[in-house]
Scaffold this motif. Sequence first.
Motif, PDB file in Angstrom:
ATOM      1  N   ASN B 110       0.250  13.522   1.725  1.00 57.32           N
ATOM      2  CA  ASN B 110       0.392  12.656   3.100  1.00 57.32           C
ATOM      3  C   ASN B 110       1.867  13.592   3.487  1.00 57.32           C
ATOM      4  N   PRO B 213       1.925   6.075   5.965  1.00 56.55           N
ATOM      5  CA  PRO B 213       0.985   6.164   4.745  1.00 56.55           C
ATOM      6  C   PRO B 213       2.349   6.951   3.268  1.00 56.55           C
ATOM      7  N   ASN B 216       4.383   4.372   1.859  1.00 56.29           N
ATOM      8  CA  ASN B 216       3.871   3.241   1.386  1.00 56.29           C
ATOM      9  C   ASN B 216       4.025   3.788  -0.283  1.00 56.29           C
ATOM     10  N   LYS B 217       3.285   5.941  -0.188  1.00 56.12           N
ATOM     11  CA  LYS B 217       3.192   5.631  -1.332  1.00 56.12           C
ATOM     12  C   LYS B 217       3.803   6.097  -1.913  1.00 56.12           C
ATOM     13  N   VAL B 277      -2.308   0.080   5.401  1.00 58.89           N
ATOM     14  CA  VAL B 277      -1.687   1.387   5.428  1.00 58.89           C
ATOM     15  C   VAL B 277      -2.046   1.858   4.282  1.00 58.89           C
ATOM     16  N   ASP B 278      -2.959   1.038   2.956  1.00 60.07           N
ATOM     17  CA  ASP B 278      -2.973   2.220   1.759  1.00 60.07           C
ATOM     18  C   ASP B 278      -4.321   2.250   1.834  1.00 60.07           C
ATOM     19  N   VAL B 281      -3.268   5.746   3.027  1.00 64.52           N
ATOM     20  CA  VAL B 281      -3.211   6.451   1.560  1.00 64.52           C
ATOM     21  C   VAL B 281      -4.625   7.002   0.815  1.00 64.52           C
TER      22      VAL B 281
END
Lengths: 516, 308
Positions: B110, B213, B216-217, B277-278, B281
């Motif tokens: 990412n 992403p 989120n990560k 969004v996950d 990822v």
Amino acid sequence: MKVVSMSKVKSLTKKSGAASRVKKVNSSGVGTAVADALIIGAGFAGLGSAIRLRQQGVHNVVILERGTEVGGTWRDNTYPGAACDIPSNLYSYSFAQNPDWSRSFSGSGEILAYIHGLVEQFDLLPLIRFQQNVSAIAFDENDGVWHVQTTQGETHVARSVIMASGPLSNASFPNMPGIEKYQGHKIHSAKWDHSYDFTGKKVAVIGTGASAIQIIPELVKQAESVKVFQRTAGWVLPRPDFVTPDWNKSLFRKMPAAQTAMRNALYWGHEAMALGIIWNTPLTNVVEQVAKAHLHGQVRDPWLRRQLTPHFRIGCKRVLISNDYYPALQQPNCKLITWPIATLCEKGIRCAEGIEHQFDCIVFATGFDVCKSGTPFPVTGLNGRELGEEWKRGSQAYKSASVSGYPNLFFTFGPNSGPGHNSALVYMESQIDYAVKGIRTILDDNLKVLDVRPEAQQRFNRQIQKRLAKTNWNSGCKSWYLTEDGFNATMFPGFATQFASQMKAFLSVDYRIVTA
Amino acid sequence: MASIDLEKMLAKIKNSQWALADIDWEAPGAELITEEQWPKLKAFMSDLMWIEHVGARGFAALAKVAPDDTLREIYTYFHAEEQRHANAEMALMRRWGMLEGDEIPEPNINLRLVIEWLDKYSDDMPLETLGSVIPMLEIALDGALCKFLLDTVKDPVCHQAFEKINDDESRHLGVGFTVLEMQGHGELYKLAIKAAGTLMRPTLILGILSYLPLLNKMRDNIVEMGLPEESLYKVMKKFETIGGRTAEGRRNPWYQIISRHGRVMIDRTNYFYHVPVDAMVKASSYIPKRMLPPIPTWVKELTWNPVA
């Protein structure tokens, strides 16, 4: 003040043959002769002035030169790779063309040789007083003469003075934080240390202006590593440099008209460039595209290209000309650093990215101390007025040559006479001829005072500043053309042809005259 | 208007420079890192260092679009200062035995996507977009990540380095919020139309698709390492409070977008946002590295070595 001994006067007389015409006085003011014209500086402008004065019948001339040799900036700038970025056929006097230029863009050595050639060809040596560093000049209204003092303790007197000390004649290490702490070797580009051997050395070059881009390719050939510290990327155009073929030299020797035609072609070619460089026009985009194509063609890495891409319109700062600068930066032993310099330290340079870059030698290619405000030495005019004080917030003059309140004084490369697109010598010729006309007027009409009227000077400057507002120089970038306040006291906003036309007419109506 | 004098700020920035060489990286204290702490700290420092480095590239892009010389020069310094933070964090990692030789931490996929986007498109982004995102990232970095690090790491050299880093960050935040407010001047409908136009740019959409992403990560990574979720709520609140303290700040559409997004991003119960969004990822983890272009050369400027 040191009193000049008679033996010294005699020895100078013997050496130069000029002392009989020049009044040299001691502190009591006792003296014998007054020069018709005194020229400060024996560079291009000073020597050119002397030639034109003599051609116009003014023979009682003296040149004061602070060095031991003629040549001005070309005597001082001997760094490796030093060359002119205007073609030699245009960077020379029209009245003294040289058919033997070895290249289209000659190096400093050849230009200096040309200057020496002028001295010889026009027998100028007898006029020159070497090692006479002018420390102050003052106008005596009663006698209508300038008193010119030198740091050697002499005072010279002349009916008129031509300031030809040059805009690029003084250079010093920049006022950078920590510069006093650095223990390694320091070299300024304008005072090159030829005794220093760069072989195997780690070298920094601070600056990426006209001098730096000539020095860097040479240093990269010799030093172990070269780091180039750039504050602002400049626009770089290709340099159409080539060795002049023998047939070309021979043609120019046999047919001077052919060389004049070449000179004219170069002149008009550069004049056309003004449309792209001085003003923001569609041609500006074209010139920028040429520079971008040059960058793209020579630099493959996108990040390096980005670092080397200027963020201002071309022409706003001095346009650079080089074919070997970009390739040199990409040599394995060379690296461009664009981090701001935080401070110099004992072993090198600390940048804002937190790293200390250590060097054996730092080359300061940081330019010259250009006099945009103030004067290089005190200039005292009518009623004790000080030119340095009047120019504190930016210098101004009438047609770049005369300043109200300072009669019988003529400037070469005075305020607003700088070219951005054409040969400085083309401009210089116009200024010299203007000064010669003024001096001829003083002598022919036996004037004590020839002083430009303040209203004429104001009118002229209003016009100039109005025109400058529309140029790329005043488009927002910081450059050595501007004062700290953003006032442009340096450049002429127009074509060289317009400048020549401005200087052609000597309008005595704009001057206050007092006869002797 | 709570804005600051940018000329004075530039002078202050110039007078507040420091170098890695100012810190004794061999001083005692490295042994205070526990064995249990070490692997999590390595992952945390790696993320932190990359956020600083990516932020540096963001400032480089801002320098390109800055409206005047003063702001351009400030951003040029901030670009270098963020690089300095990344370098200092790498020096800490090396001190703690987390890096060998000239190794630099491996960026995750990412990060690689964001680096790629920054390299290709960030220079074309308008000032108000990057100029509004960066304060949010800065405040998260300053208020949550750095605080968490200093609360958990006892090594005095780490505290010494972060004292300097935090001083820099406070100036970045001061300028960041001033610029955020500057972008709220003008008629609201014009600002909104301009923001909507920018949002429709394909290059920005690509940027958002790589940025969401990553956030989120990173959020999950640092929470897993022990960062209390509470501190994330606090920093988002702080962004809303400071950014919205003036009418100009509140009128900046990007402030509104970013502060709302911040709220959603830290709220794990918002499935409407987090599920897609996950999924992004997860999907990004399948991108083969060989398909990515070479790492841009600006990444290679990173170094832990105080002397070059």
